[in-house]
Scaffold this motif. Structure first.
Motif, short mmCIF file in Angstrom:
data_model
loop_
_atom_site.label_atom_id
_atom_site.label_comp_id
_atom_site.label_asym_id
_atom_site.label_seq_id
_atom_site.Cartn_x
_atom_site.Cartn_y
_atom_site.Cartn_z
N SER A 83 0.85 -1.19 0.00
CA SER A 83 0.00 0.00 0.00
C SER A 83 0.88 1.24 0.00
CB SER A 83 -0.90 0.02 1.24
OG SER A 83 -1.78 -1.07 1.26
N ALA A 117 0.28 5.32 0.94
CA ALA A 117 -0.56 6.44 1.38
C ALA A 117 0.04 7.73 0.85
CB ALA A 117 -0.64 6.47 2.90
N SER A 159 -0.11 11.97 0.17
CA SER A 159 -0.61 13.23 0.71
C SER A 159 0.20 14.39 0.14
CB SER A 159 -0.55 13.24 2.24
OG SER A 159 0.78 13.08 2.69
N ASP A 162 -5.92 12.30 -7.24
CA ASP A 162 -6.67 11.82 -8.40
C ASP A 162 -6.39 12.61 -9.67
OD1 ASP A 162 -9.96 13.18 -7.41
OD2 ASP A 162 -8.03 14.14 -7.86
N ARG A 192 -5.94 1.55 -7.34
CA ARG A 192 -5.90 2.76 -6.52
C ARG A 192 -7.29 3.05 -5.99
NH1 ARG A 192 -3.54 7.28 -10.20
NH2 ARG A 192 -4.12 8.65 -8.45
N ASP A 193 -7.32 3.70 -4.84
CA ASP A 193 -8.56 4.18 -4.24
C ASP A 193 -8.42 5.69 -4.11
OD1 ASP A 193 -10.69 4.94 -2.64
OD2 ASP A 193 -10.57 3.17 -1.36
N ASN A 194 -8.98 6.41 -5.06
CA ASN A 194 -8.82 7.87 -5.06
C ASN A 194 -9.54 8.54 -3.90
OD1 ASN A 194 -7.14 7.84 -7.27
ND2 ASN A 194 -8.71 8.46 -8.74
N ALA A 195 -10.58 7.91 -3.39
CA ALA A 195 -11.29 8.47 -2.24
C ALA A 195 -10.42 8.42 -0.98
CB ALA A 195 -12.58 7.71 -2.00
N LYS A 196 -9.47 7.47 -0.94
CA LYS A 196 -8.61 7.30 0.23
C LYS A 196 -7.16 7.67 -0.06
CE LYS A 196 -11.48 3.74 2.37
NZ LYS A 196 -11.53 2.36 2.93
N ASN A 197 -6.90 8.23 -1.25
CA ASN A 197 -5.53 8.64 -1.62
C ASN A 197 -4.53 7.51 -1.42
OD1 ASN A 197 -6.65 11.12 -2.14
ND2 ASN A 197 -5.54 12.22 -0.55
N THR A 198 -4.89 6.34 -1.88
CA THR A 198 -4.06 5.17 -1.63
C THR A 198 -3.84 4.37 -2.91
OG1 THR A 198 -4.93 5.02 0.62
CG2 THR A 198 -3.74 3.11 -0.21
#
Length: 122
Positions: free
Chosen positions: A20, A22, A24, A29, A71-77
């Motif tokens: 994973s 993370a 920031s 996105d 990727r999970d753009n809602a979780k920036n991951t």
């Protein structure tokens, strides 16, 4: 920009790991993302990349069918699912931010994380 990888470790040949990353400090996105890896004494090798909207995932031939980037753009991951691991997958794996929305043909990054070690051995 901060990219923090996790999920590395040791696995036996044929095993699985999920990395994973993370992210920031930037609009996640709006940028394509990649995974790259490096072994001591060798250059950085691009492994997989994915467009900013999650489309167009692709990987280097040596891991096709075994590794999946998502990727999970809602979780920036950013994720890398690694299955059927081989000893030659042993490396330090980096999460990297590409320069635009699309994964380029020639890998180009402007930021990457500190890396997470993956070791595959019996």
């Amino acid at each position: 920009v901060q990219l923090v990888e996790s999920g590395g470790g040791s696995a036996q040949p044929g095993g699985s790991l999920r990395l994973s990353c993370a992210a920031s400090g930037f609009t996640f996105d709006s940028y394509a993302m990649s995974w790259a890896r490096q072994v001591p004494g060798k250059g950085l090798e691009w492994v997989c990349g994915i467009h900013s909207d999650g489309s167009g995932p692709r990987c280097v031939d040596s891991v096709k069918g075994r590794f999946t980037i998502s990727r999970d753009n809602a979780k920036n991951t950013l994720f890398l699912q690694m299955n059927s691991l081989k000893p030659e997958d042993t490396a330090l794996y980096y999460c990297a931010k590409n320069l635009g929305m699309i994964v380029p043909t020639t890998p180009k990054y402007d930021y990457w994380g500190q890396g997470t070690q993956v070791t595959v051995s019996s």
